[in-house]
Enzyme design. Structure first.
Site, PDB file in Angstrom:
ATOM      1  N   GLY A 128       0.817  -1.200   0.000  1.00 37.83           N
ATOM      2  CA  GLY A 128       0.000   0.000   0.000  1.00 37.83           C
ATOM      3  C   GLY A 128       0.854   1.255   0.000  1.00 37.83           C
ATOM      4  CB  ALA A 178      -7.078   0.198 -10.406  1.00 36.50           C
ATOM      5  CB  ALA A 179      -3.185   0.616  -6.040  1.00 41.56           C
ATOM      6  N   GLY A 180      -3.025  -2.271  -7.162  1.00 46.21           N
ATOM      7  CA  GLY A 180      -2.262  -3.501  -7.326  1.00 46.21           C
ATOM      8  C   GLY A 180      -2.200  -3.960  -8.762  1.00 46.21           C
ATOM      9  CG  ASP A 181      -5.551  -5.489 -10.734  1.00 45.18           C
ATOM     10  OD1 ASP A 181      -4.932  -6.486 -10.324  1.00 45.18           O
ATOM     11  OD2 ASP A 181      -6.781  -5.352 -10.625  1.00 45.18           O
TER      12      ASP A 181
END
Length: 309
Positions: free
Chosen positions: A220, A249-252
């Site tokens: 994160g 959508a940060a992880g993708d």
């Protein structure tokens, strides 16, 4: 930064969902009703998200998956096409397009319920699908399709020498026959804790290196931590400090952009820094596919906010 001459070939075997998003000050607890601020339907799914992120970062992306013959499916095909993702291998299914029900709170945090729909029909690869995987530098996998599809895709990639990056979400048991063909596992801190039973991310990472050669754990706002079986210690890459609006959508975004960087031949530290810059940009906008930055924006942001080296 390396200058891209030929777009990196990226295959994505994964889900296509319509995100049904409610924005509220906080998510409701069990049995509770809360007032929301806004509602939106946004094309997404972990597979489509990673495909769009990689395409906007400059990759030549081909998507393998399925959508229904419905308005949501047509909208997803349109969005993939607008992002320059080749969706020719996205099948038409009699099942409805998959849905992700998302609640986004005032701090940008989210909770998600996924209903597979058409995604659940992708249980094997066609000969054309296998050719897409074999002719790519990187294959991106997630677990919103049936497990047998992920196992089949990873096996094809291993035989072809295609690098396999697996996002183990939603968390479930990871069969040895899948992990045997994964080059890089990319969970977030919550996912790797569930998989290993170890809460401390670095300890969990080291435990996973007994099963896969490389692991990167996203943390994160704290960035990410990377480790490789062939190296001692771990590498921590901090995230640029930004005001988060929506972390959906940060992880993708991180994984899609990382795939492009690695396929272009960047070293791991540079690739992680570039992917972290893209993820930081994505959390400053609402939505999944709508928040993913283009290559020029990533480069400009990284030049200002990411320390070299």
């Amino acid at each position: 930064m390396l200058q891209q001459m030929t777009p990196a070939a990226i295959a994505v075997l994964g889900s296509c969902n319509m995100d049904v998003v409610a924005f509220a000050d906080r998510a409701p607890t069990l049995g509770e009703t809360v007032a929301g601020r806004r509602f939106a339907t946004i094309p997404g799914g972990k597979g489509a998200n990673q495909a769009i992120a990689a395409a906007r970062a400059g990759g030549a992306v081909r998507m393998i998956g399925a959508v229904g013959d419905d308005d949501f499916g047509r909208a997803l095909r349109t969005v993939l096409g607008e992002a320059q993702v080749d969706a020719g291998a996205v099948r038409a299914s009699a099942e409805p397009t998959g849905i992700a029900h998302i609640v986004v709170d005032a701090r940008g945090g989210n909770s998600i319920v996924v209903i597979p729909g058409a995604n659940g029909t992708v249980t094997s690869l066609t000969a054309a699908d296998e050719a897409i995987v074999a002719n790519s530098a990187v294959l991106l996998l997630q677990l919103e399709l049936p497990m047998e599809a992920a196992i089949a895709g990873a096996a094809v990639a291993r035989r072809a020498g295609t690098r396999v990056i697996l996002t183990p979400a939603p968390v479930q048991d990871l069969p040895p026959e899948l992990l045997a063909n994964v080059d890089l596992l990319a969970p977030n801190e919550h996912e790797i804790a569930q998989i290993t039973g170890i809460d401390e991310p670095r300890e969990a990472l080291r435990a996973m290196l007994e099963q896969v050669p490389e692991v990167v754990v996203t943390l994160g706002a704290e960035g990410c931590v990377y480790g490789a079986r062939t190296q001692g210690g771990t590498l921590h890459v901090p995230a640029p400090k930004v005001e988060a609006v929506d972390t959906t959508a940060a992880g993708d975004t991180f994984v899609g952009v990382l795939a492009v960087a690695l396929a272009e031949g960047r070293n791991m530290q540079e690739a992680l820094r570039w992917a972290s810059a893209a993820a930081a940009l994505s959390v400053q906008r609402a939505g999944a596919s709508t928040s993913m930055p283009k290559r020029e924006a990533i480069d400009a942001f990284a030049a200002l906010h990411v320390a070299p080296g």
